[in-house]
Motif scaffolding. Structure first.
Motif, PDB file in Angstrom:
ATOM      1  N   VAL A   5       1.329   2.412   4.697  1.00  0.00           N
ATOM      2  CA  VAL A   5       1.667   2.899   3.362  1.00  0.00           C
ATOM      3  C   VAL A   5       1.012   2.022   2.307  1.00  0.00           C
ATOM      4  CG1 VAL A   5       3.526   3.224   1.682  1.00  0.00           C
ATOM      5  CG2 VAL A   5       3.835   3.989   4.047  1.00  0.00           C
ATOM      6  N   GLU A   6       1.081   0.728   2.525  1.00  0.00           N
ATOM      7  CA  GLU A   6       0.489  -0.215   1.573  1.00  0.00           C
ATOM      8  C   GLU A   6      -1.030  -0.108   1.557  1.00  0.00           C
ATOM      9  OE1 GLU A   6       0.292  -5.061   0.778  1.00  0.00           O
ATOM     10  OE2 GLU A   6       1.768  -4.235   2.169  1.00  0.00           O
ATOM     11  N   GLU A   7      -1.617   0.022   2.745  1.00  0.00           N
ATOM     12  CA  GLU A   7      -3.077   0.031   2.849  1.00  0.00           C
ATOM     13  C   GLU A   7      -3.683   1.345   2.376  1.00  0.00           C
ATOM     14  OE1 GLU A   7      -6.621  -0.707   6.185  1.00  0.00           O
ATOM     15  OE2 GLU A   7      -4.507  -1.028   6.721  1.00  0.00           O
ATOM     16  N   TYR A   8      -3.064   2.466   2.768  1.00  0.00           N
ATOM     17  CA  TYR A   8      -3.666   3.774   2.483  1.00  0.00           C
ATOM     18  C   TYR A   8      -2.947   4.559   1.384  1.00  0.00           C
ATOM     19  CZ  TYR A   8      -5.943   2.815   6.942  1.00  0.00           C
ATOM     20  OH  TYR A   8      -6.650   2.222   7.967  1.00  0.00           O
ATOM     21  N   GLY A   9      -1.861   3.986   0.855  1.00  0.00           N
ATOM     22  CA  GLY A   9      -1.070   4.669  -0.169  1.00  0.00           C
ATOM     23  C   GLY A   9      -1.885   5.200  -1.341  1.00  0.00           C
ATOM     24  N   GLU A  50       5.385   9.709   9.387  1.00  0.00           N
ATOM     25  CA  GLU A  50       6.256   8.810   8.627  1.00  0.00           C
ATOM     26  C   GLU A  50       5.603   8.355   7.331  1.00  0.00           C
ATOM     27  OE1 GLU A  50       9.369   8.135   9.207  1.00  0.00           O
ATOM     28  OE2 GLU A  50       9.353   9.398  10.999  1.00  0.00           O
ATOM     29  N   VAL A  51       4.321   8.118   7.372  1.00  0.00           N
ATOM     30  CA  VAL A  51       3.615   7.655   6.176  1.00  0.00           C
ATOM     31  C   VAL A  51       3.582   8.749   5.117  1.00  0.00           C
ATOM     32  CG1 VAL A  51       1.378   6.956   5.232  1.00  0.00           C
ATOM     33  CG2 VAL A  51       2.200   5.943   7.371  1.00  0.00           C
ATOM     34  N   LEU A  52       3.266   9.969   5.525  1.00  0.00           N
ATOM     35  CA  LEU A  52       3.160  11.068   4.564  1.00  0.00           C
ATOM     36  C   LEU A  52       4.494  11.377   3.893  1.00  0.00           C
ATOM     37  CD1 LEU A  52       0.718  13.565   6.345  1.00  0.00           C
ATOM     38  CD2 LEU A  52       0.218  11.921   4.546  1.00  0.00           C
ATOM     39  N   LYS A  53       5.606  11.101   4.580  1.00  0.00           N
ATOM     40  CA  LYS A  53       6.913  11.321   3.966  1.00  0.00           C
ATOM     41  C   LYS A  53       7.117  10.406   2.761  1.00  0.00           C
ATOM     42  CE  LYS A  53       9.780  10.807   7.410  1.00  0.00           C
ATOM     43  NZ  LYS A  53      11.068  10.816   8.152  1.00  0.00           N
ATOM     44  N   GLN A  54       6.353   9.322   2.719  1.00  0.00           N
ATOM     45  CA  GLN A  54       6.509   8.357   1.635  1.00  0.00           C
ATOM     46  C   GLN A  54       5.468   8.519   0.529  1.00  0.00           C
ATOM     47  OE1 GLN A  54       7.562   4.293   2.793  1.00  0.00           O
ATOM     48  NE2 GLN A  54       7.680   4.953   4.941  1.00  0.00           N
ATOM     49  N   VAL A  55       4.597   9.521   0.681  1.00  0.00           N
ATOM     50  CA  VAL A  55       3.594   9.784  -0.359  1.00  0.00           C
ATOM     51  C   VAL A  55       4.194  10.743  -1.384  1.00  0.00           C
ATOM     52  CG1 VAL A  55       1.312  10.711  -0.872  1.00  0.00           C
ATOM     53  CG2 VAL A  55       1.695   9.472   1.267  1.00  0.00           C
ATOM     54  N   PRO A  56       4.323  10.325  -2.637  1.00  0.00           N
ATOM     55  CA  PRO A  56       4.914  11.196  -3.665  1.00  0.00           C
ATOM     56  C   PRO A  56       4.132  12.501  -3.831  1.00  0.00           C
ATOM     57  CG  PRO A  56       4.717   8.935  -4.453  1.00  0.00           C
ATOM     58  CD  PRO A  56       3.942   9.009  -3.172  1.00  0.00           C
TER      59      PRO A  56
END
Length: 222
Positions: A5-9, A50-56
């Motif tokens: 999330v931090e790297e690709y956010g 899981e990562v995409l769930k955290q992308v606004p």
């Protein structure tokens, strides 16, 4: 997950904005965006969900529609290519006609669900700004005429080898008669799928049926 999330956010947030504003007018533009998206998502690997769930504001439904449209187009294009390249191997006529039947089963297995869901799919893709391809399924259906032409060719060639001049006079070998019947039945199935024949295929189909009728007359059958 947090590391990704931090790297690709930031890159994913930019992609989300790009996807939200994206619309396609053809399969090629849909495919280009899918490839661009997959290049980014491949970096996430197993953490993608899981990562995409955290992308606004990640456009999950639009991505789903876009992937569906592109996968469908690719699958139908591959099917169209296989039909156009028939036959794929050298076989005896009865065996090849049987394979033609299996091929037609697979083709209808792809086309029938698309026909049933055409209105729903069209509305779903249109709502997301994704191109809805009606042309390729029709091309696949119409290309099956190639298979009918092949089936008729197999049957008529076998009659020629036995002796076309003998039809209606001598007892037709069972294998020849069965191939004519199977070719006629298969070709009619194609006719319904393709919504008609070209002139050449129609003539061959008529010829097959005329030979069947001559044999039936010899047998005293209607």
């Amino acid at each position: 997950v947090n590391k990704d999330v931090e790297e690709y956010g930031p890159e994913l947030a930019q992609m989300a904005r790009e996807l939200t504003g994206f619309s396609s007018d053809d399969n090629e533009s849909t495919g280009a965006m899918v490839k661009k998206l997959n290049t980014l998502l491949d970096k996430l690997g197993e953490t993608e969900y899981e990562v995409l769930k955290q992308v606004p504001d990640w456009p999950h439904l639009k991505v789903e529609c876009m992937m569906m449209a592109w996968k469908r187009y690719q699958g139908l294009s591959e099917l169209l290519d296989k039909i156009r390249r028939w036959p794929h191997a050298t076989m005896e006529a009865p065996a090849e006609l049987q394979q033609l039947g299996h091929a037609m089963d697979a083709i209808m297995g792809r086309l029938d669900p698309l026909k049933r869901s055409i209105d729903t799919d069209k509305a779903k893709l249109k709502a997301q700004g994704i191109f809805f391809d009606q042309k390729t399924p029709k091309m696949v259906a119409q290309s099956t005429v190639i298979l009918a032409r092949r089936a008729c060719t197999l049957a008529l060639s076998l009659v020629e080898r036995w002796g076309k001049e003998r039809v209606g006079k001598d007892t037709m070998p069972g294998v020849v008669h069965k191939l004519l019947l199977d070719a006629a039945q298969f070709s009619f199935r194609v006719y319904q799928c393709a919504d008609g024949f070209d002139k050449n295929t129609k003539n061959m189909f008529t010829n097959v049926n005329e030979l069947i009728q001559l044999e039936n007359n010899r047998r005293g059958q209607p």
